[in-house]
Write a protein that holds these residues in place. Sequence first.
Motif, PDB file in Angstrom:
ATOM      1  N   UNK A  16      37.140 -23.221 -24.781  1.00  0.00           N
ATOM      2  CA  UNK A  16      38.455 -23.636 -24.285  1.00  0.00           C
ATOM      3  C   UNK A  16      39.245 -22.428 -23.812  1.00  0.00           C
ATOM      4  N   UNK A  17      39.858 -22.551 -22.653  1.00  0.00           N
ATOM      5  CA  UNK A  17      40.699 -21.503 -22.042  1.00  0.00           C
ATOM      6  C   UNK A  17      39.905 -20.268 -21.617  1.00  0.00           C
ATOM      7  N   UNK A  18      38.585 -20.414 -21.510  1.00  0.00           N
ATOM      8  CA  UNK A  18      37.819 -19.292 -20.947  1.00  0.00           C
ATOM      9  C   UNK A  18      38.061 -19.236 -19.436  1.00  0.00           C
ATOM     10  N   UNK A  19      38.448 -20.372 -18.853  1.00  0.00           N
ATOM     11  CA  UNK A  19      38.747 -20.397 -17.423  1.00  0.00           C
ATOM     12  C   UNK A  19      37.744 -21.204 -16.600  1.00  0.00           C
ATOM     13  N   UNK A  20      37.112 -22.186 -17.192  1.00  0.00           N
ATOM     14  CA  UNK A  20      36.107 -22.984 -16.460  1.00  0.00           C
ATOM     15  C   UNK A  20      36.729 -23.668 -15.237  1.00  0.00           C
ATOM     16  N   UNK A  21      37.897 -24.289 -15.463  1.00  0.00           N
ATOM     17  CA  UNK A  21      38.526 -24.996 -14.342  1.00  0.00           C
ATOM     18  C   UNK A  21      38.985 -24.002 -13.275  1.00  0.00           C
ATOM     19  N   UNK A  22      39.507 -22.885 -13.727  1.00  0.00           N
ATOM     20  CA  UNK A  22      39.998 -21.864 -12.796  1.00  0.00           C
ATOM     21  C   UNK A  22      38.856 -21.363 -11.905  1.00  0.00           C
ATOM     22  N   UNK A  23      37.749 -21.030 -12.545  1.00  0.00           N
ATOM     23  CA  UNK A  23      36.611 -20.460 -11.810  1.00  0.00           C
ATOM     24  C   UNK A  23      35.953 -21.511 -10.909  1.00  0.00           C
ATOM     25  N   UNK A  24      35.784 -22.719 -11.426  1.00  0.00           N
ATOM     26  CA  UNK A  24      35.117 -23.744 -10.613  1.00  0.00           C
ATOM     27  C   UNK A  24      36.013 -24.163  -9.436  1.00  0.00           C
ATOM     28  N   UNK A  25      37.318 -24.155  -9.649  1.00  0.00           N
ATOM     29  CA  UNK A  25      38.228 -24.450  -8.522  1.00  0.00           C
ATOM     30  C   UNK A  25      38.099 -23.388  -7.425  1.00  0.00           C
ATOM     31  N   UNK A  26      38.003 -22.120  -7.845  1.00  0.00           N
ATOM     32  CA  UNK A  26      37.854 -21.044  -6.857  1.00  0.00           C
ATOM     33  C   UNK A  26      36.560 -21.217  -6.063  1.00  0.00           C
ATOM     34  N   UNK A  27      35.491 -21.551  -6.774  1.00  0.00           N
ATOM     35  CA  UNK A  27      34.193 -21.729  -6.098  1.00  0.00           C
ATOM     36  C   UNK A  27      34.256 -22.884  -5.101  1.00  0.00           C
ATOM     37  N   UNK A  28      34.863 -23.972  -5.548  1.00  0.00           N
ATOM     38  CA  UNK A  28      34.945 -25.130  -4.650  1.00  0.00           C
ATOM     39  C   UNK A  28      35.784 -24.788  -3.418  1.00  0.00           C
ATOM     40  N   UNK A  29      36.853 -24.038  -3.654  1.00  0.00           N
ATOM     41  CA  UNK A  29      37.713 -23.656  -2.532  1.00  0.00           C
ATOM     42  C   UNK A  29      36.926 -22.835  -1.505  1.00  0.00           C
ATOM     43  N   UNK A  30      36.109 -21.895  -2.020  1.00  0.00           N
ATOM     44  CA  UNK A  30      35.324 -21.059  -1.098  1.00  0.00           C
ATOM     45  C   UNK A  30      34.267 -21.874  -0.356  1.00  0.00           C
ATOM     46  N   UNK A  31      33.678 -22.819  -1.064  1.00  0.00           N
ATOM     47  CA  UNK A  31      32.572 -23.584  -0.457  1.00  0.00           C
ATOM     48  C   UNK A  31      33.087 -24.760   0.357  1.00  0.00           C
ATOM     49  N   UNK A  32      34.308 -25.132   0.105  1.00  0.00           N
ATOM     50  CA  UNK A  32      35.010 -26.298   0.667  1.00  0.00           C
ATOM     51  C   UNK A  32      34.605 -27.584  -0.060  1.00  0.00           C
ATOM     52  N   UNK A  33      35.544 -28.519  -0.064  1.00  0.00           N
ATOM     53  CA  UNK A  33      35.322 -29.798  -0.754  1.00  0.00           C
ATOM     54  C   UNK A  33      34.326 -30.673   0.000  1.00  0.00           C
ATOM     55  N   UNK A  34      34.056 -30.334   1.264  1.00  0.00           N
ATOM     56  CA  UNK A  34      33.048 -31.095   2.018  1.00  0.00           C
ATOM     57  C   UNK A  34      31.652 -30.737   1.533  1.00  0.00           C
ATOM     58  N   UNK A  35      31.514 -29.521   1.021  1.00  0.00           N
ATOM     59  CA  UNK A  35      30.182 -29.032   0.612  1.00  0.00           C
ATOM     60  C   UNK A  35      29.996 -29.113  -0.901  1.00  0.00           C
ATOM     61  N   UNK A  36      31.082 -28.969  -1.642  1.00  0.00           N
ATOM     62  CA  UNK A  36      30.958 -28.821  -3.103  1.00  0.00           C
ATOM     63  C   UNK A  36      31.856 -29.817  -3.835  1.00  0.00           C
ATOM     64  N   UNK A  37      31.275 -30.526  -4.793  1.00  0.00           N
ATOM     65  CA  UNK A  37      32.109 -31.413  -5.614  1.00  0.00           C
ATOM     66  C   UNK A  37      32.100 -30.933  -7.061  1.00  0.00           C
ATOM     67  N   UNK A  38      33.233 -31.133  -7.723  1.00  0.00           N
ATOM     68  CA  UNK A  38      33.332 -30.799  -9.151  1.00  0.00           C
ATOM     69  C   UNK A  38      33.242 -32.097  -9.933  1.00  0.00           C
ATOM     70  N   UNK A  39      32.265 -32.154 -10.844  1.00  0.00           N
ATOM     71  CA  UNK A  39      32.051 -33.359 -11.639  1.00  0.00           C
ATOM     72  C   UNK A  39      32.306 -33.023 -13.101  1.00  0.00           C
TER      73      UNK A  39
END
Length: 202
Positions: A16-39
Amino acid sequence: MTPAQPRIVLLFSGKRKSGKDYVTDLLQHRLTAEVCCILRLSAPLKLQYAQDHNLDYEELLGCGQYKEEYRADMIRWGEMKRRQDSGFFCRLAIRHAARPVWIISDCRRRSDLQWFRQEFPDLCVCVRVEASEQTRSQRGWRFTAGVDDAESECGLDEGVKFDWIIRNDGDDDVLEKQLEELLSLVTSRLDSHTLNDVKTQQ
Ligand SMILES: Nc1ncnc2c1ncn2[C@@H]1O[C@H](COP(=O)(O)OP(=O)(O)O)[C@@H](O)[C@H]1O
Ligand SMILES: C[C@@](O)(CCOP(=O)(O)OP(=O)(O)O)CC(=O)O
């Protein structure tokens, strides 16, 4: 609906609070939501728990006190479901997925990793996000007995070989370098058409 076959499945875990959401949001932003989904495995869990217990699903999805009040009981309830069918929440989480890159942002148990590895052999990359207790405390984490010492938080502490470890203690440059390395692995799995979409939108 059968989900489209992904090109790569990133299995994220971390305390908890290691930053999973923060890091995965950054990755999705770089890859775009058309290419990458967060499940999120916790999304179908919270939905069904809310329905069964007459609670507010949106509040359970948030990061406020409401979720924390029910966390211990949700854990117990989810574990009961998983004992009946270890892939129960995994199957629900991916059912509408239709992007080439899947990020599963909250793996917590060995059975989560096993299920994905069995369903998508050769596509899974196991990523651990790590931050010190001091950093996590600064982000609002407080040790909670029954949560931080239970399988929900500790199930992947030992005996798992992570393919990738991301240190997320707050240094932007250090994080950026690690993200770039992980992004090169991801883009190496994409076809040229999809890759162009990523590049043109960056
Ligand atoms: N590298 C970072 N830089 C700045 N803030 C961060 C960083 N990593 C995490 N945070 C912040 O710390 C808090 C917890 O992160 P979060 O991603 O929600 O953790 P987790 O999903 O692992 O519980 C959030 O408010 C988030 O914005
Ligand atoms: C019952 C849970 O699914 C609740 C998870 O909720 P979140 O995924 O929102 O949790 P944090 O990011 O750690 O705050 C945990 C479980 O053991 O399945």
